[in-house]
Structures are given as C-alpha cells and as structure tokens.
Scaffold this active site. Structure first.
Site, PDB file in Angstrom:
ATOM      1  N   GLU A  88       0.818  -1.197   0.000  1.00  0.00           N
ATOM      2  CA  GLU A  88       0.000   0.000   0.000  1.00  0.00           C
ATOM      3  C   GLU A  88       0.853   1.248   0.000  1.00  0.00           C
ATOM      4  O   GLU A  88       2.026   1.229   0.346  1.00  0.00           O
ATOM      5  CB  GLU A  88      -0.968   0.001   1.180  1.00  0.00           C
ATOM      6  CG  GLU A  88      -0.363  -0.456   2.467  1.00  0.00           C
ATOM      7  CD  GLU A  88      -1.422  -0.696   3.521  1.00  0.00           C
ATOM      8  OE1 GLU A  88      -1.668   0.242   4.271  1.00  0.00           O
ATOM      9  OE2 GLU A  88      -2.005  -1.792   3.594  1.00  0.00           O
ATOM     10  N   ASN A 291      -3.585   4.255  15.699  1.00  0.00           N
ATOM     11  CA  ASN A 291      -4.638   3.849  14.781  1.00  0.00           C
ATOM     12  C   ASN A 291      -5.048   2.463  15.258  1.00  0.00           C
ATOM     13  O   ASN A 291      -4.244   1.527  15.191  1.00  0.00           O
ATOM     14  CB  ASN A 291      -4.076   3.740  13.355  1.00  0.00           C
ATOM     15  CG  ASN A 291      -4.402   4.956  12.508  1.00  0.00           C
ATOM     16  OD1 ASN A 291      -5.551   5.402  12.449  1.00  0.00           O
ATOM     17  ND2 ASN A 291      -3.404   5.478  11.838  1.00  0.00           N
ATOM     18  N   CYS A 334      -0.423   1.674   9.000  1.00  0.00           N
ATOM     19  CA  CYS A 334       0.468   0.785   8.251  1.00  0.00           C
ATOM     20  C   CYS A 334      -0.126  -0.599   8.100  1.00  0.00           C
ATOM     21  O   CYS A 334      -0.424  -1.252   9.085  1.00  0.00           O
ATOM     22  CB  CYS A 334       1.764   0.559   9.018  1.00  0.00           C
ATOM     23  SG  CYS A 334       2.623   2.025   9.418  1.00  0.00           S
TER      24      CYS A 334
HETATM   25  N1  SAH Z   1       9.397  -0.067  10.437  1.00  0.00           N
HETATM   26  C1  SAH Z   1       9.472   1.355  10.534  1.00  0.00           C
HETATM   27  C2  SAH Z   1       8.343   2.054   9.789  1.00  0.00           C
HETATM   28  C3  SAH Z   1       7.030   1.764  10.400  1.00  0.00           C
HETATM   29  S1  SAH Z   1       5.639   2.736  10.139  1.00  0.00           S
HETATM   30  C4  SAH Z   1       9.434   1.753  11.989  1.00  0.00           C
HETATM   31  O1  SAH Z   1       9.189   0.917  12.828  1.00  0.00           O
HETATM   32  O2  SAH Z   1       9.690   2.921  12.273  1.00  0.00           O
HETATM   33  C5  SAH Z   1       5.807   4.290  10.824  1.00  0.00           C
HETATM   34  C6  SAH Z   1       5.363   4.501  12.257  1.00  0.00           C
HETATM   35  O3  SAH Z   1       4.014   4.135  12.541  1.00  0.00           O
HETATM   36  C7  SAH Z   1       6.229   3.750  13.232  1.00  0.00           C
HETATM   37  O4  SAH Z   1       6.574   4.624  14.265  1.00  0.00           O
HETATM   38  C8  SAH Z   1       5.292   2.686  13.733  1.00  0.00           C
HETATM   39  O5  SAH Z   1       5.707   2.204  14.973  1.00  0.00           O
HETATM   40  C9  SAH Z   1       3.978   3.416  13.757  1.00  0.00           C
HETATM   41  N2  SAH Z   1       2.798   2.576  13.771  1.00  0.00           N
HETATM   42  C10 SAH Z   1       2.612   1.346  13.251  1.00  0.00           C
HETATM   43  N3  SAH Z   1       1.354   0.919  13.460  1.00  0.00           N
HETATM   44  C11 SAH Z   1       0.722   1.918  14.097  1.00  0.00           C
HETATM   45  C12 SAH Z   1      -0.608   2.082  14.586  1.00  0.00           C
HETATM   46  N4  SAH Z   1      -1.513   1.135  14.434  1.00  0.00           N
HETATM   47  N5  SAH Z   1      -0.915   3.247  15.190  1.00  0.00           N
HETATM   48  C13 SAH Z   1      -0.006   4.221  15.345  1.00  0.00           C
HETATM   49  N6  SAH Z   1       1.256   4.122  14.921  1.00  0.00           N
HETATM   50  C14 SAH Z   1       1.626   2.982  14.307  1.00  0.00           C
END
Ligand code: SAH
Length: 344
Positions: A88, A291, A334
């Site tokens: 996505e 989220n 994500c």
């Molecule tokens: N693998 C990378 C990129 C992840 S996505 C990392 O861990 O940084 C980007 C951000 O969104 C990261 O900080 C991740 O921890 C956060 N994230 C993932 N799922 C989430 C959710 N359901 N709600 C809020 N933040 C979330």
C-alpha cells in the site's frame, strides 16, 4: 524476471552498450520510467529494443489495484507488484507539498504489537526499483511530471522496516534523488526505523542526509520489549547513541515517534522518563495517536490526552507535536488496507 527500474542511469548506460545501443538511450529510459511509464510505453525506443527489454525485464513492475480517498483528503492506494504481492501507499496533501508514504517490504518481521503490517510476517523485500516505481506511479496518478512533481516529500513509513532491507532502501534513496529522474530532495525524505542500531550507524556513513526517525514508543527498556520485540536486541541507550552519531555525522536533528497506546505508554511516569532521557538532545518528538487495529485489541489514547501529553513534554523543554491522524476512515494505519484486502 528482472526489474529495469532497479538500474541507475550508469547501469542503464552499461546495459545499452551491451545491447549495441547508443548510451543516450539510457537517459531516455531513465526519464520515461521516472514518469511512470511501462517499458512498452517508451515510444522513443524502437519496437525491437522494447521487445528485447521486455523479454528480460518486467514491463510494469507496479500497478494500481484500488484508490481510496478519505474525508480529510488523504489518498490510499492498494498496489500490485508483478508477482501478485500487494503493498500500500498513502498520498497526503499538505501546505508545504505532498507526501507519499512508501512501503519497503511486503509485510514485516519486526513484530511490533500495535502494527498491522507485521501480522502475517515478512513475505518479501521490495527492490529499490519497485520502491522507485511506486513513487513514479503515484506521481503520475496525481498529474506530476519531472519538472512539476506531485510527490515532493516521501516518508518511508509504510509497511516494512527499511533497515531490514538496507541495501535496496539505500539504492532507492539514490534513485529517487537522482537529478535525471524525479529528483526528490533527500531533505524532504524521512526514514523511519524501529531501531536497528548497526544499520543506523552504517547509514550515517552513506552521505544521504535524510531525516532519521526512530520509533521509540516507550522510554523504559523492559516495557519497550513488551511492545517491540526488537528492543530485546538493542537498548534505548544504544539507540540514543546511534542517533547522536547520526547528528554528529550529518548535522541533522533526529525525530522520535511515540504512538500513544492507552495504559501502555501514556502515563505520567513514561512522560517523565522521556523528558529525562531526551532533554537537551537535538531531537523532536512526534506524538501519534494509535490507529486502532482490530487484530490486537490495543486502544488509542484520546485526542485531548494526547495534546496534554505533548504539552507536558513541551513545558519540560522538549520539542513535541501531535501528528494529525490521517485517513483513519480508510484503514490509514500501516498495513491495515493490505490486511483487509487479504482478509477478503
Ligand atoms: N518499520 C518502521 C516504519 C514503520 S511505520 C518503523 O518501525 O519505524 C511508521 C510509524 O508508525 C512507526 O513509528 C510505527 O511504529 C507506527 N505505527 C505502526 N502501526 C501503528 C498504529 N496502528 N498506530 C499508530 N502508529 C503505528
């Protein structure tokens, strides 16, 4: 099959030479791919050359399956890779430009408790060219060209852990910032990692001055292990030292992401510890509201509490802001959209 978009301009020149073609063809191909064209659409090339290329290389590495538009204007894309895997991408319009949120892997193996991307584990890495093709496609869908880009900013915050796919991510950063292609400024790119310390140290040497963002989510090591399994491998102290190293090598301030999860990391004690470990550091704290993902049952802290948490940090001298919640009504987190697609 191979992916032509994986090749840099210099690599394309070598390829053209090996096929007995003039080297200026390389530039034509690189620009056409950067405009989001398939090989068969590069009509500047002779038909026999296009045919020769499509015998070896995938004609269209990334295709749009579905586009969702949120009430807040955020657009979310479900994209198919050439082998049928699905990733996505998100496109957000801001005052300062338009940001694409890009995936670096199909799935993820980091296992963070709150994240939807990791639920089915890692399927495979994206190649640099697949990441670049995704940006080029989203730029094209939104009416962008090379001179007038629709994608001006990129965050590597989609599915996957960029540093778990280090070489391809680094090559992608070189491709996307190449002057002859989309030429996105590295300063407009943020790379988010859950804290793979050896790669953070290695990355500081690459000469790629992007914004380094680290998913902290917990200031206490023992509790962080509970939310993020990677914390068993690297401590917060090691992460902070790798961040300082990044700042010393690149002069770039770093960012921490802190997604507030009700009852897990949104208490006064966590805020005080954050202040203790981050005060005086050249960093910013991005407070994110969780989220909610149905599979894990974790609950979000309310908006009011999130702002209070950020103010508490600010009053203690940290730089902190609450990030806007984008596209919550269209599976904005994500991996959520891919999951609901796979479920159906
Ligand atoms: N693998 C990378 C990129 C992840 S996505 C990392 O861990 O940084 C980007 C951000 O969104 C990261 O900080 C991740 O921890 C956060 N994230 C993932 N799922 C989430 C959710 N359901 N709600 C809020 N933040 C979330």
């Amino acid at each position: 099959m191979k992916i032509l978009n994986d090749l840099t301009l210099d690599e394309l020149k070598i390829l053209m030479e090996s096929l007995g073609e003039k080297s200026f063809r390389a530039g034509q191909i690189f620009r056409a791919l950067s405009l989001g064209k398939s090989i068969s659409e590069i009509t500047e090339l002779s038909l026999p050359l296009r045919q020769k290329l499509t015998e070896i290389y995938v004609d269209t590495p990334v295709k749009l399956i579905k586009k969702l538009v949120s009430k807040d204007g955020t657009e979310k894309y479900l994209l198919a890779l050439y082998d049928g895997n699905v990733v996505e991408g998100v496109y957000m319009k801001n005052r300062y430009g338009n940001t694409e949120c890009l995936s670096t892997q199909v799935g993820c193996r980091m296992g963070c408790k709150f994240c939807a991307s990791t639920i089915g584990g890692l399927v495979r890495n994206l190649t640099a060219g697949e990441m670049y093709a995704t940006v080029c496609l989203i730029n094209k869908i939104n009416g962008g060209t090379l001179d007038k880009r629709a994608v001006t900013n990129i965050v590597l915050m989609g599915s996957g852990e960029p540093f778990d796919n280090y070489d391809e991510t680094v090559k992608f950063l070189r491709l996307v910032s190449c002057k002859d292609g989309l030429n996105v400024s590295l300063r407009n790119i943020s790379l988010s990692t859950c804290g793979l310390v050896p790669e953070m140290i290695k990355f500081a040497e690459e000469g790629l001055p992007v914004n380094l963002t680290v998913s902290l989510h917990q200031p206490f090591n023992d509790k962080r292990k509970h939310l993020m399994p990677i914390a068993k491998a690297y401590s917060i102290e090691q992460i902070l030292s790798a961040c300082d190293n990044y700042f010393n090598k690149t002069g770039r301030r770093y960012i921490f992401e802190y997604s507030l999860v009700k009852g897990e990391n949104d208490d006064r004690q966590s805020a005080d510890e954050l202040i203790k470990i981050l005060k005086g550091k050249p960093c910013h704290v991005n407070i994110i509201r969780l989220n909610e993902v149905k599979e894990n049952g974790l609950k979000a802290t309310t908006e009011k509490e999130a702002y209070a948490f950020a103010s508490y940090l600010e009053n203690a001298g940290l730089s902190a802001t609450v990030r806007r919640l984008n596209g919550a009504d269209i599976d904005g987190a994500c991996g959520q959209l891919r999951r609901s697609y796979l479920d159906n």
